[in-house]
Design an enzyme around this catalytic site. Structure first.
Site, mmCIF file in Angstrom:
data_model
loop_
_atom_site.group_PDB
_atom_site.id
_atom_site.type_symbol
_atom_site.label_atom_id
_atom_site.label_comp_id
_atom_site.label_asym_id
_atom_site.label_seq_id
_atom_site.Cartn_x
_atom_site.Cartn_y
_atom_site.Cartn_z
ATOM 1 C CB CYS A 79 1.837 -10.076 0.345
ATOM 2 S SG CYS A 79 2.482 -11.411 -1.142
ATOM 3 C CG HIS A 166 2.896 -5.485 -1.386
ATOM 4 N ND1 HIS A 166 3.621 -5.715 -0.280
ATOM 5 C CD2 HIS A 166 2.173 -7.067 -1.902
ATOM 6 C CE1 HIS A 166 3.911 -7.306 -0.574
ATOM 7 N NE2 HIS A 166 2.972 -7.419 -1.654
ATOM 8 C CD GLU A 168 3.151 -2.831 1.240
ATOM 9 O OE1 GLU A 168 2.101 -3.068 1.779
ATOM 10 O OE2 GLU A 168 3.787 -3.857 0.786
HETATM 11 N N1 GLN Z 1 5.675 -14.958 -3.039
HETATM 12 C C1 GLN Z 1 5.812 -14.876 -1.598
HETATM 13 C C2 GLN Z 1 5.950 -16.210 -0.170
HETATM 14 O O1 GLN Z 1 5.253 -16.744 -1.329
HETATM 15 C C3 GLN Z 1 5.036 -13.859 -1.466
HETATM 16 C C4 GLN Z 1 5.258 -12.484 -2.086
HETATM 17 C C5 GLN Z 1 4.937 -11.041 -1.531
HETATM 18 O O2 GLN Z 1 4.944 -10.909 -0.060
HETATM 19 N N2 GLN Z 1 5.122 -9.677 -2.212
HETATM 20 O O3 GLN Z 1 6.366 -16.144 0.163
#
Ligand code: GLN
Length: 195
Positions: A79, A166, A168
């Site tokens: 992410c 995610h 995890e």
């Molecule tokens: N929206 C976050 C970003 O742009 C990332 C979201 C996340 O890591 N769950 O950094």
């Protein structure tokens, strides 16, 4: 036993530390450059990528992270971590480290508020998305290892794996096991029911 670090300056590092212990690793929080010494693997977790960039700069972590990414040791970026690792970031644009030749659009899975759980197209891998980035371009030498609705959501170059979701935060440990727990076979093919 593999000694694996998790960047622990902000965001969802605690669940990655637990997942590493689940797959038999020694899990180490990384906050200072010295914490990167002697690691066999590394995770950049989710969180707020803009904040991660600021804290990586403040704590002088970037040279060590760049060196780790160049070393070919197993690395998982999820992410916000994927946003940091990408070649180019949009929506909005921000700097990134370019370890993985993909472009990403931030907060692009559904509306900003959307978080949802799904299952990969090509396996039973659970996918939990939290304001997730969309992978909008895949460079040469980057392989797609999971798709959702036909779109890439997990990619890899060698042993550097990037996930928009995610792993995890679900109970499925296949991604952590594949990279850090001796489940190397999966690196040659997408995760499936029997792997
Ligand atoms: N929206 C976050 C970003 O742009 C990332 C979201 C996340 O890591 N769950 O950094």
């Amino acid at each position: 036993m593999m000694r694996v670090g998790v960047l622990a300056v902000q965001g969802g590092f605690a669940a990655h530390l637990r997942a590493l212990v689940d797959v038999g690793c020694e899990a180490v929080s990384v906050r200072r450059p010295v914490d990167l010494e002697g690691l066999d693997g590394l995770i950049l977790p989710g969180g707020e990528s803009t904040t991660h960039l600021q804290l990586i700069e403040r704590f002088g972590l970037q040279p060590g992270l760049d060196a780790f990414a160049a070393s070919g040791r197993p690395m998982l970026v999820t992410c916000a971590g994927l946003i940091l690792a990408a070649a180019r970031v949009t929506d909005p644009a921000q700097p990134s480290f370019g370890w993985l030749d993909v472009d990403v659009a931030r907060n692009a899975w559904g509306r900003q508020v959307h978080s949802f759980q799904a299952v990969a197209d090509d396996s039973d891998l659970p996918l939990l998305f939290i304001r997730a980035p969309r992978i909008t371009r895949i460079g040469e030498g980057v392989e797609v290892t999971a798709r959702f609705n036909g779109e890439p959501v997990m990619v890899r170059r060698g042993r550097l794996v990037g996930a928009a979701f995610h792993p995890e935060l679900t109970h499925d440990r296949r991604v952590h096991r594949a990279l850090f727990g001796g489940g190397q076979g999966w690196l040659l093919r997408p995760p499936t029911l029997n792997s």
